[in-house]
Design an enzyme around this catalytic site. Structure first.
Site, mmCIF file in Angstrom:
data_model
loop_
_atom_site.group_PDB
_atom_site.id
_atom_site.type_symbol
_atom_site.label_atom_id
_atom_site.label_comp_id
_atom_site.label_asym_id
_atom_site.label_seq_id
_atom_site.Cartn_x
_atom_site.Cartn_y
_atom_site.Cartn_z
ATOM 1 N N HIS A 96 0.833 -1.206 0.000
ATOM 2 C CA HIS A 96 0.000 0.000 0.000
ATOM 3 C C HIS A 96 0.869 1.259 0.000
ATOM 4 C CE1 HIS A 96 -2.928 2.999 1.179
ATOM 5 N NE2 HIS A 96 -2.325 3.194 2.319
ATOM 6 N N HIS A 136 3.706 7.167 5.131
ATOM 7 C CA HIS A 136 2.527 7.957 5.538
ATOM 8 C C HIS A 136 1.668 7.342 6.641
ATOM 9 C CE1 HIS A 136 0.171 5.421 2.706
ATOM 10 N NE2 HIS A 136 -0.852 5.753 3.474
ATOM 11 N N GLU A 184 0.533 6.529 12.552
ATOM 12 C CA GLU A 184 -0.795 6.106 12.978
ATOM 13 C C GLU A 184 -0.845 4.611 13.292
ATOM 14 O OE1 GLU A 184 -3.786 7.194 10.195
ATOM 15 O OE2 GLU A 184 -5.408 6.604 11.522
ATOM 16 N N ASP A 185 -0.182 3.817 12.474
ATOM 17 C CA ASP A 185 -0.383 2.365 12.570
ATOM 18 C C ASP A 185 0.783 1.573 13.140
ATOM 19 O OD1 ASP A 185 -2.841 2.750 11.469
ATOM 20 O OD2 ASP A 185 -2.213 2.327 9.411
ATOM 21 N N ASP A 216 -3.285 8.244 -1.309
ATOM 22 C CA ASP A 216 -3.597 7.193 -0.329
ATOM 23 C C ASP A 216 -5.037 6.730 -0.510
ATOM 24 O OD1 ASP A 216 -3.560 5.731 2.221
ATOM 25 O OD2 ASP A 216 -4.637 7.453 3.050
ATOM 26 N N ASP A 254 -22.371 12.041 -27.030
ATOM 27 C CA ASP A 254 -20.905 12.097 -27.092
ATOM 28 C C ASP A 254 -20.256 11.188 -26.056
ATOM 29 O OD1 ASP A 254 -22.060 13.678 -25.227
ATOM 30 O OD2 ASP A 254 -20.530 15.237 -25.285
#
Ligand code: MN
Length: 486
Positions: free
Chosen positions: A46, A70, A74-75, A137, A257
């Protein structure tokens, strides 16, 4: 995979600091070690894919490194200080910015919140690159959304539609915007999506041959002129077709179109040369010619538009533009930096470095973001930013993610009253980003606030010198008045 990423970077930044990129990759790899995506893939994929998406905009190495890193704050267990130690202030600030965006949570009523949220984001995020990383992301998350449970798919799609596609639009990254829209469309209205898709495919099969004939006819006429060009035939995005059907209240069969063709060349003069070839070769749909080269759209979009009715009875919208105009049309102002495309004789392009540096580029983006006026759907948003946000409004959130608008200079007490007058009346203090502050604390945009109430607390005379909003002052006066009577 990291090799593919580096190859993509090498194409526009041959002298990039690949050691730093390797370092960011290895750091992310070990921090996300053992973590997996819902698809079962290693988490690092990812991160690499997010970075790869960003190479489409030819972004600098700090942005690429930040994309690899990134999700780290957080993780994983990595903290800011460690990241700063390893990668310095610029990359760390970018990663932190992305983490901050993720920390704003929403309740179910997302559409009501979207407006305030976007305004707040623009005020909080000083560096546009943070929003661009967040978009990449989100694009990768949407590409892999089918691995999530259905209710989560819907929630994320709704959030993307209300919050993120307007950013892609505002930044002019139309390629990402239309891909996001189709991915969202498939999740939120699967039946409609598949209906339009199969109808489109059925129609295109019969038409694709005719389109090829048109392309061939154009080629035969341009070839002898000896000017560099390439032709791109493309379908409109399905969501765009759907919106058009709704807007014009027409069935699919009445939408004409569905096909577009782009002829891309090197100079403005050659755009007009090709235009005259098209005009002499085909019958032109009346009133279909628009010259966005002479009169660009306010977002700087430039192209010649003309719709033809070919001898094969196919209606095709043709856009004629230079490579540079093309890049701007696909990726907007975000792509317009540092490199300028130049043409070789044989029509292949080479990159030439110009003296526009990243700072100027970002300054430019900011300027456009602030001055752009005519874009329809989130136009109010920008005007609102100019009149409210930048000058005299701040935005804070409740723990539940409700964004609250307050005038600049508003205090913790004003916040409590903005949540509810009953909360204001009993407010003993406010937790701002987790820290308890006094009632006269001046709030800033982006802070998360939680009012602490006690039943034995009541409005006092001196609160009138703390509160600045009319709403809070009225409530305090009202309480004092009633209390005196008693
Ligand atoms: Mn992510």
């Amino acid at each position: 995979m990291i090799g593919e990423l580096k190859n993509l970077i090498r194409q526009y930044l041959p002298n990039a600091n690949f050691e730093l990129i390797d370092k960011a990759y290895n750091y992310a790899l070990s921090a996300h070690y053992c973590q997996r995506r819902a698809s079962g893939e290693p988490y690092i994929n990812h991160c690499i894919n997010t970075a790869k998406i960003l190479t489409e905009l030819k972004l600098d190495e700090a942005t690429i490194c930040a994309a690899l890193l990134h999700d780290i704050l957080e993780d994983t267990l990595v903290i800011r200080e460690e990241l700063k130690e390893e990668f310095g202030e610029e990359i760390t600030t970018l990663v932190e910015g992305v983490t901050k965006i993720n920390s704003y949570k929403f309740n179910d009523n997302i559409t009501k919140q979207a407006e305030n949220w976007r305004k707040m984001l623009f005020a909080v995020v000083k560096d546009t690159r943070v929003i661009i990383i967040k978009l990449a992301d989100r694009l990768h998350n949407m590409r892999t959304i089918k691995y999530l449970p259905p209710d989560k798919q819907k929630k994320i799609s709704m959030e993307t539609l209300t919050l993120y596609t307007p950013f892609a639009h505002r930044l002019g990254i139309y390629k990402w915007k239309s891909e996001l829209e189709d991915l969202i469309f498939e999740v939120l209205k699967p039946a409609k999506y598949h209906e339009i898709k199969s109808k489109w495919q059925a129609r295109s099969e019969s038409n694709i041959k005719n389109l090829e004939i048109v392309e061939q006819q154009i080629k035969e006429k341009i070839e002898p002129l000896n000017i560099p060009y390439r032709i791109l035939a493309r379908p409109k995005n399905l969501y765009g077709i759907y919106k058009k059907m709704q807007r014009q209240e027409k069935p699919f069969s009445a939408i004409q179109d569905l096909f577009g063709m782009r002829i891309i060349t090197d100079t403005k003069e050659h755009c007009y040369t090709i235009l005259s070839v098209v005009q002499s070769e085909f019958s032109i749909l009346e009133g279909s010619f628009t010259d966005y080269i002479a009169v660009p759209k306010a977002n700087m979009y430039q192209s010649l538009h003309i719709t033809i009715n070919s001898n094969q009875d196919v209606i095709v919208e043709i856009q004629i533009r230079t490579e540079e105009m093309h890049k701007r049309a696909e990726y907007g102002i975000a792509a317009h930096w540092r490199y300028k495309e130049a043409f070789n004789k044989n029509g292949t392009s080479t990159l030439k470095q110009t003296d526009i540096n990243m700072e100027q580029h970002l300054e430019f983006i900011k300027h456009i973001l602030e001055s752009q006026k005519d874009i329809t759907d989130s136009n109010e948003f920008l005007t609102a930013i100019k009149t409210e946000c930048n000058f005299d409004q701040i935005y804070v959130t409740t723990p539940k993610g409700l964004a609250i608008k307050l005038p600049e200079g508003a205090t913790a007490l004003d916040f409590a009253y903005a949540v509810h007058s009953a909360i204001g009346d009993k407010c003993m203090g406010v937790k701002v980003d987790g820290k308890l502050v006094s009632l006269d604390y001046k709030l800033n945009t982006g802070q998360q606030c939680e009012a602490i109430v006690r039943n034995n607390v009541h409005p006092k005379e001196h609160w009138l010198s703390i509160a600045i909003t009319a709403q809070a002052r009225n409530k305090i006066r009202k309480y004092l008045r009633e209390h005196k009577k008693k």
